[in-house]
Write an enzyme that holds these catalytic residues in place. Structure first.
Site, PDB file in Angstrom:
ATOM      1  N   LEU A   8     -27.949  38.733  28.234  1.00  0.00           N
ATOM      2  CA  LEU A   8     -27.662  40.145  28.374  1.00  0.00           C
ATOM      3  C   LEU A   8     -27.417  40.116  29.728  1.00  0.00           C
ATOM      4  CD1 LEU A   8     -30.630  41.417  26.531  1.00  0.00           C
ATOM      5  CD2 LEU A   8     -28.296  41.182  25.664  1.00  0.00           C
ATOM      6  N   ASP A   9     -26.571  41.192  30.021  1.00  0.00           N
ATOM      7  CA  ASP A   9     -26.242  41.466  31.497  1.00  0.00           C
ATOM      8  C   ASP A   9     -27.488  41.950  32.268  1.00  0.00           C
ATOM      9  OD1 ASP A   9     -23.635  41.362  30.937  1.00  0.00           O
ATOM     10  OD2 ASP A   9     -23.210  43.407  30.841  1.00  0.00           O
ATOM     11  N   ARG A  10     -27.586  41.742  33.442  1.00  0.00           N
ATOM     12  CA  ARG A  10     -28.508  41.924  34.388  1.00  0.00           C
ATOM     13  C   ARG A  10     -29.304  43.375  34.146  1.00  0.00           C
ATOM     14  NH1 ARG A  10     -30.406  40.990  39.805  1.00  0.00           N
ATOM     15  NH2 ARG A  10     -28.675  39.504  40.109  1.00  0.00           N
TER      16      ARG A  10
END
Length: 241
Positions: free
Chosen positions: A63-65
């Site tokens: 998942l993105d940050r």
């Protein structure tokens, strides 16, 4: 580097555990693994999640940050291979919630737009819609909203980088807090991996896990019609929000 999460705190974010996998409620603002510039990351804390196994679990996807919610970990190499195959073959059902600026013209639909990574002048990069990009498809459904905001459920059918963020922006609905694709830097990204369903065991029903929305999204979600009690009851009963 100082640890930000304790063993108790990372264990408290565990949504599901069995012999093959763990599902964590990933906090927004924390990268899943170390980037070129270093910094804190979720992988640093996986040693707290061995639960008696000789090695820590590992990421089955990413998942993105700044995205929160359901993150799947494999507990050993055989499990990771099995999970990787499910993701690769598109057998994992992923549901995201986003709060976006504006409203899509249609209450539900499909965005089928190829995406391509482009470098920027400052040494960074971003994703753009491009005919020579990779195939990318997102199904979406409007769940609620105000005059200015939309609460949107997204089901990505492919797994491209920043896919939901770019696809919603292409509808004229950039996600709140997404400065890279059209929003002003006033608040965190309002994108949450709400649930994930995996047909992990052939003789059993698929494993379905739901993550509660993060605190920073609650005000906007509530304004759009979200009722925490109602939706958590539906999630526990196996219903769809």
């Amino acid at each position: 580097m100082r640890s930000i999460l304790t063993a108790a705190q990372i264990e408290a974010r565990l949504l599901y555990r069995d012999g093959l996998m763990l599902v964590l409620d990933k906090p927004a603002g924390l990268a899943v693994h170390a980037g070129p510039g270093g910094g804190d990351n979720l992988e640093r804390y996986f040693s707290f999640l061995r639960f008696g196994l000789p090695r820590p679990p590992a990421l089955a996807h990413r998942l993105d940050r700044d995205t929160s919610g359901c993150l799947v970990l494999g507990r050993h190499p055989k499990a990771l291979r099995k999970l990787g195959k499910l993701f690769q073959e598109g057998k994992v059902e992923k549901v995201y919630w986003a709060v976006a600026r504006g409203r899509p013209q249609q209450a539900e639909g499909r965005v089928d737009m190829p995406l391509k990574k482009l470098s920027t002048r400052n040494g960074g990069w971003h994703m753009v819609v491009a005919e020579d990009g990779q195939h990318a498809v997102t199904d979406y459904r409007l769940l609620g909203g105000t005059e200015e905001l939309s609460w949107i459920e997204c089901r990505p059918r492919t797994g491209r980088t920043h896919q939901i963020r770019v696809h919603l922006a292409s509808l004229g609905c950039p996600i709140l807090g997404d400065t890279q694709y059209g929003e002003t830097p006033q608040q965190p990204l309002h994108l949450h991996s709400r649930s994930i369903t995996l047909p992990l065991y052939p003789s059993r029903a698929p494993v379905s896990v739901t993550a509660p929305p993060p605190a920073h999204m609650l005000a906007a979600l509530t304004a759009c019609g979200y009722s925490q009690q109602q939706h958590e009851q539906q999630a526990q009963a196996g219903g769809t929000a």
